[in-house]
Design a protein around this motif. Structure first.
Motif, PDB file in Angstrom:
ATOM      1  N   ALA A  75       0.832  -1.204   0.000  1.00 18.49           N
ATOM      2  CA  ALA A  75       0.000   0.000   0.000  1.00 18.49           C
ATOM      3  C   ALA A  75       0.869   1.258   0.000  1.00 18.49           C
ATOM      4  O   ALA A  75       0.563   2.239  -0.682  1.00 18.49           O
ATOM      5  CB  ALA A  75      -0.936  -0.011   1.210  1.00 18.49           C
ATOM      6  N   GLN A  76       1.963   1.249   0.782  1.00 18.28           N
ATOM      7  CA  GLN A  76       2.882   2.393   0.770  1.00 18.28           C
ATOM      8  C   GLN A  76       3.466   2.595  -0.626  1.00 18.28           C
ATOM      9  O   GLN A  76       3.603   3.733  -1.098  1.00 18.28           O
ATOM     10  CB  GLN A  76       4.026   2.172   1.774  1.00 18.28           C
ATOM     11  N   ALA A  77       3.802   1.492  -1.302  1.00 17.08           N
ATOM     12  CA  ALA A  77       4.366   1.603  -2.647  1.00 17.08           C
ATOM     13  C   ALA A  77       3.341   2.183  -3.616  1.00 17.08           C
ATOM     14  O   ALA A  77       3.684   3.006  -4.478  1.00 17.08           O
ATOM     15  CB  ALA A  77       4.850   0.235  -3.124  1.00 17.08           C
ATOM     16  N   ARG A  78       2.094   1.758  -3.490  1.00 15.43           N
ATOM     17  CA  ARG A  78       1.056   2.301  -4.372  1.00 15.43           C
ATOM     18  C   ARG A  78       0.816   3.770  -4.079  1.00 15.43           C
ATOM     19  O   ARG A  78       0.577   4.572  -4.984  1.00 15.43           O
ATOM     20  CB  ARG A  78      -0.220   1.484  -4.225  1.00 15.43           C
ATOM     21  N   ALA A  79       0.836   4.144  -2.788  1.00 16.87           N
ATOM     22  CA  ALA A  79       0.695   5.564  -2.440  1.00 16.87           C
ATOM     23  C   ALA A  79       1.863   6.368  -2.998  1.00 16.87           C
ATOM     24  O   ALA A  79       1.699   7.511  -3.440  1.00 16.87           O
ATOM     25  CB  ALA A  79       0.612   5.724  -0.921  1.00 16.87           C
ATOM     26  N   ALA A  80       3.053   5.776  -3.014  1.00 14.15           N
ATOM     27  CA  ALA A  80       4.218   6.444  -3.590  1.00 14.15           C
ATOM     28  C   ALA A  80       4.032   6.646  -5.087  1.00 14.15           C
ATOM     29  O   ALA A  80       4.384   7.701  -5.646  1.00 14.15           O
ATOM     30  CB  ALA A  80       5.479   5.618  -3.322  1.00 14.15           C
ATOM     31  N   LEU A  81       3.476   5.637  -5.759  1.00 13.91           N
ATOM     32  CA  LEU A  81       3.220   5.747  -7.197  1.00 13.91           C
ATOM     33  C   LEU A  81       2.264   6.912  -7.482  1.00 13.91           C
ATOM     34  O   LEU A  81       2.473   7.700  -8.412  1.00 13.91           O
ATOM     35  CB  LEU A  81       2.632   4.433  -7.697  1.00 13.91           C
ATOM     36  N   CYS A  82       1.214   7.022  -6.659  1.00 11.10           N
ATOM     37  CA  CYS A  82       0.252   8.123  -6.843  1.00 11.10           C
ATOM     38  C   CYS A  82       0.899   9.475  -6.556  1.00 11.10           C
ATOM     39  O   CYS A  82       0.622  10.462  -7.236  1.00 11.10           O
ATOM     40  CB  CYS A  82      -0.958   7.907  -5.938  1.00 11.10           C
ATOM     41  N   ALA A  83       1.764   9.520  -5.527  1.00  9.64           N
ATOM     42  CA  ALA A  83       2.462  10.771  -5.240  1.00  9.64           C
ATOM     43  C   ALA A  83       3.344  11.174  -6.421  1.00  9.64           C
ATOM     44  O   ALA A  83       3.417  12.351  -6.794  1.00  9.64           O
ATOM     45  CB  ALA A  83       3.310  10.619  -3.970  1.00  9.64           C
ATOM     46  N   ALA A  84       3.989  10.204  -7.049  1.00  8.72           N
ATOM     47  CA  ALA A  84       4.823  10.503  -8.216  1.00  8.72           C
ATOM     48  C   ALA A  84       3.975  11.035  -9.363  1.00  8.72           C
ATOM     49  O   ALA A  84       4.399  11.937 -10.092  1.00  8.72           O
ATOM     50  CB  ALA A  84       5.583   9.244  -8.635  1.00  8.72           C
ATOM     51  N   LEU A  85       2.773  10.486  -9.541  1.00 10.40           N
ATOM     52  CA  LEU A  85       1.885  10.984 -10.581  1.00 10.40           C
ATOM     53  C   LEU A  85       1.506  12.442 -10.345  1.00 10.40           C
ATOM     54  O   LEU A  85       1.162  13.161 -11.282  1.00 10.40           O
ATOM     55  CB  LEU A  85       0.616  10.120 -10.648  1.00 10.40           C
ATOM     56  N   HIS A  86       1.550  12.876  -9.102  1.00  5.96           N
ATOM     57  CA  HIS A  86       1.294  14.279  -8.764  1.00  5.96           C
ATOM     58  C   HIS A  86       2.577  15.113  -8.777  1.00  5.96           C
ATOM     59  O   HIS A  86       2.566  16.247  -8.304  1.00  5.96           O
ATOM     60  CB  HIS A  86       0.646  14.369  -7.380  1.00  5.96           C
TER      61      HIS A  86
END
Length: 768
Positions: A448-459
């Motif tokens: 979940a942390q990795a997926r949240a990191a992916l979303c942060a990168a998209l921003h």
């Protein structure tokens, strides 16, 4: 006529009364920038607001947007819901509020905020910020209480006009709006019903008993199939007497509505009452399978729930909603609140909420299992229809002890759904909230942390992404390793850092070993672009061709578009075959324009602009950059993720080649172009058959365009894709067209359009 989702009933029921109220609301909208319609539940605020909104579109050249808030249970979602209704993506490195403000700042629009009462503080704050920051914006709100914002004009909405006492004739009775509504709704359930000298006094007396509240009148009229108006009036007298003795603190009109609802509830069968109460847990519309899950009837539940739902539709407790994903049902807000009260008093509210959450957790699991393949668009539509309830299920899990793990699982599931909605910011927020309350050793925490990191990168929040990745790695979860490497590779690619290739290759290899084909694809894309960046064009092609084969085997179009975009980028930006790159970009765009992902379409059009610039076709490049800019604006994003270098360099080269005045002229021309026209083959003599653009009074230009598309048989979803607008925007326009033309359904719109076109151009003309 009552509140709560009645836009869905526009095709099913006629509109009665309110002519004076309509005139007054229109007058106030011309004099104030915030108008709030207030009144008790069931008085008709929503229907009136929609009616007025559909009649004033000429005064708002940038359109009318409707944000329905009855489905929203979490105050933090108010601004996001508005962003959804405007069709904005939260992909830019800024807050949703900033995105909404930027979109509305220079627009002359009417914004309808419907059903604000349960979120009044959040709605008031949002309205105040929008009115201060958007000088041409006008807000029409509906609420049981005022928003108390500076400059607000409050219009209390009274019940329908009542007949005089001692009515004796049909003419005297039918002169009142309340009686006309009763007769109209009675005919819906009993077509042979007529107002006669024998029943006029009973109908008039009943409407007076109900204080002219539209929802109460509708519920009572639904009983004429089994009771005469006189019998209904007698039973209502008893119900009102009982309620008055036990609820003196309620205002009189609330007692009338409460009595009607309780009487309707008492006349339901046991199964219907149970279904009413259980189905009140839904935030939005729901289908039969969802009702079966939350009702949990003993015995042959499927047949029992079907019969109960059918009975509730027949009694006007549920409204039947036709949609792209099948038949669904919606409960009016006042009836939903009553059902929730009954669940709470019985002590079963938490059990029903848990079943509701479990149903939507299973729904997301099912979508996740079938997402990669030909059913992707079906699942996107299905999850979009249930988005309000997915939010409600996540909220319940986060505020209920020991349920955070389930919230973490739900939020970690179909990430592509949230990205296609343009909601990477929202899913990042759900992940962060779940991580904040889940135990440190909760299963799935690292992934979940990795997926949240992916979303942060998209921003473009690379620092936030790196912080999350450090937390993920510290957990030492081997199962999450490929997810972590995937996110690390994406961050490295965006930051133009080393090791993007190695991280992506490791993620792709581990996903392949685990048989996770879908999870492997985006790392393959990153690996290919990084390979081309290092000068290995042949290696990049091999990776992307392998990615294409995987997509074609699975029948998945969305990841195929990603692979084609990768090929286009590699060929155009790294010295490859320019023709092949342009073909790949066009093929990718053709896929994206058939679906909801506006952000991907923006990248593809931008990529076609790069190809034109590489050919030194500077006018073509300027137009394409303009068309792409409209798409970037449409989804609230900037072309600074993954393609920033190519975009900046080639945009600058195009401007320098043309000079500022000529560039701006061509750029503006491109901005006005529909992205679908980018794919249209050029005709030697110019366009042979330009699309009809004439305005069809009394419709606006945009409404005329949408009316023509309705006449060709397109659904709201297909219209949204065709015009690259949000589906809710298309739905709102269609509603305005129906209201403005006083038509009941889409077939009548088609007939009207054909008649208008035939009158203009002669026999045989019509929408192509």
């Amino acid at each position: 006529m009552g509140d709560g989702g009645l836009s869905t009933r526009r095709d099913l029921t006629t509109y009665v009364g309110r002519a004076e109220d309509e005139t007054e609301v229109r007058r106030l909208l011309g004099a104030a920038r915030l108008v709030t319609l207030t009144g008790p539940g069931g008085v008709g605020k929503t229907r009136l607001a929609f009616r007025v909104a559909g009649s004033v579109t000429r005064a708002f050249p940038d359109g009318v947007a409707v944000a329905g808030l009855a489905e929203v249970r979490d105050g933090t979602m108010v601004t996001r819901t508005l962003g959804d209704c405007l069709g904005l993506h939260d992909t830019a490195p800024r807050t949703t509020r900033d995105t909404v403000l930027a979109h509305l700042r220079d627009r002359r629009m009417l914004l309808v905020l419907d059903n604000c009462e349960h979120l009044v503080a959040d709605c008031a704050e949002l309205a105040d910020v929008l009115l201060r920051g958007c000088p041409e914006l006008v807000v029409l709100a509906t609420s049981r209480c005022s928003l108390s914002v500076a400059g607000e004009r409050v219009l209390p909405i009274a019940p329908l006009a009542l007949p005089p006492k001692n009515v004796r004739t049909v003419e005297d009775a039918i002169a009142s709006d309340a009686v006309r509504l009763f007769v109209d709704r009675a005919r819906d359930v009993l077509p042979s019903f007529r107002l006669t000298e024998d029943n006029a006094a009973s109908v008039a007396g009943l409407c007076r008993q109900l204080d002219g509240l539209p929802l109460a009148v509708e519920l009572a009229a639904a009983r004429v199939r089994v009771l005469s108006p006189g019998q209904i009036a007698d039973r209502m007298t008893d119900s009102l007497a009982l309620l008055t003795t036990g609820a003196r603190s309620l205002p009189e009109r609330h007692r009338s509505l409460r009595a009607t609802i309780e009487w309707s509830h008492a006349l339901c069968t046991d199964a219907e009452r149970a279904a009413w109460e259980c189905c009140s847990v839904f935030a939005g519309a729901f289908d039969l399978s969802a009702a079966e899950d939350v009702c949990a009837f003993p015995g042959p539940a499927g047949f029992a729930v079907l019969d109960a739902v059918d009975g509730l539709v027949d009694k006007s407790v549920l409204a039947r909603v036709e949609g792209a994903t099948g038949v669904r049902f919606r409960m009016l807000e006042a009836l939903r609140e009553f059902g929730q009260e009954r669940l709470a008093s019985a002590g079963t509210a938490e059990a029903v909420a848990r079943r509701h959450r479990d149903h939507h957790a299973r729904l997301l699991d099912h979508a996740d299992a079938e997402w990669f393949g030909p059913r992707r668009h079906d699942w996107f539509a299905r999850l979009s229809d249930r988005h309000a309830d997915i939010r409600a299920a996540l909220s319940w899990s986060l505020r209920t002890p020991d349920e955070a793990v389930t919230a973490l699982e739900m939020a970690s599931g179909v990430l592509e759904y949230w990205l296609a909605r343009g909601a990477s910011g929202e899913i990042r927020e759900w992940l962060d909230r779940a991580l904040a309350v889940a135990a440190e050793d909760a299963p799935g925490r690292a992934a979940a942390q990795a997926r949240a990191a992916l979303c942060a990168a998209l921003h473009a929040d690379l620092d936030g992404a790196r912080r999350r990745l450090k937390l993920a790695e510290a957990l030492g979860d081997e199962d999450a390793l490929p997810c972590i490497r995937h996110a690390q590779a994406f961050v490295a690619l965006l930051a133009v850092e080393p090791h993007a290739l190695e991280k992506a290759a490791e993620a792709a290899r581990v996903f392949e070993e685990r048989g996770a084909v879908r999870s492997r694809l985006h790392p393959m894309f990153i690996q290919a672009v990084a390979t081309a960046f290092r000068g290995d064009l042949a290696g990049a092609r091999r990776l992307l061709e392998a990615m294409l084969r995987l997509c074609e085997t699975a029948g998945d179009e969305s990841y195929r578009s990603m692979a084609l975009f990768g090929l286009g980028t590699v060929e155009i930006c790294f010295g490859g075959d320019l023709d092949a790159g342009e073909r790949a970009m066009r093929d990718a765009l053709a896929i994206d324009l058939r679906g909801p992902d506006v952000l991907s379409a923006a990248y593809r059009v931008d990529g076609l602009a790069w190809a034109s610039a590489r050919r030194a076709d500077w006018p073509g490049a300027a137009k394409l950059f303009g068309t792409a800019a409209t798409l970037w604006d449409r989804c609230g994003a900037e072309p600074d993720i993954a393609v920033s270098l190519a975009h900046r360099e080639l945009l600058r080269a195009t401007r320098e080649a043309l000079g500022d005045p000529r560039f701006e002229e061509l750029f503006a021309e491109g901005r006005r172009r529909n992205p679908h026209d980018v794919l249209a083959p050029a005709s030697p003599g110019g366009p042979a058959e330009p699309p009809a653009t004439a305005v069809l009074p009394p419709l606006t230009r945009r409404e005329s365009e949408i009316a023509r598309l309705v006449a060709t048989g397109l659904s709201n979803r297909e219209i949204a894709v065709r015009l690259v607008i949000a589906q809710r925007t298309a739905e709102t326009h269609v509603l305005h067209i129906l209201n403005k033309l006083d038509l009941a359904n889409r077939t009548q719109v088609a007939v009207w359009v054909n008649e208008q076109l035939a009158a203009r151009t002669g026999p045989g003309s019509g929408p192509r």
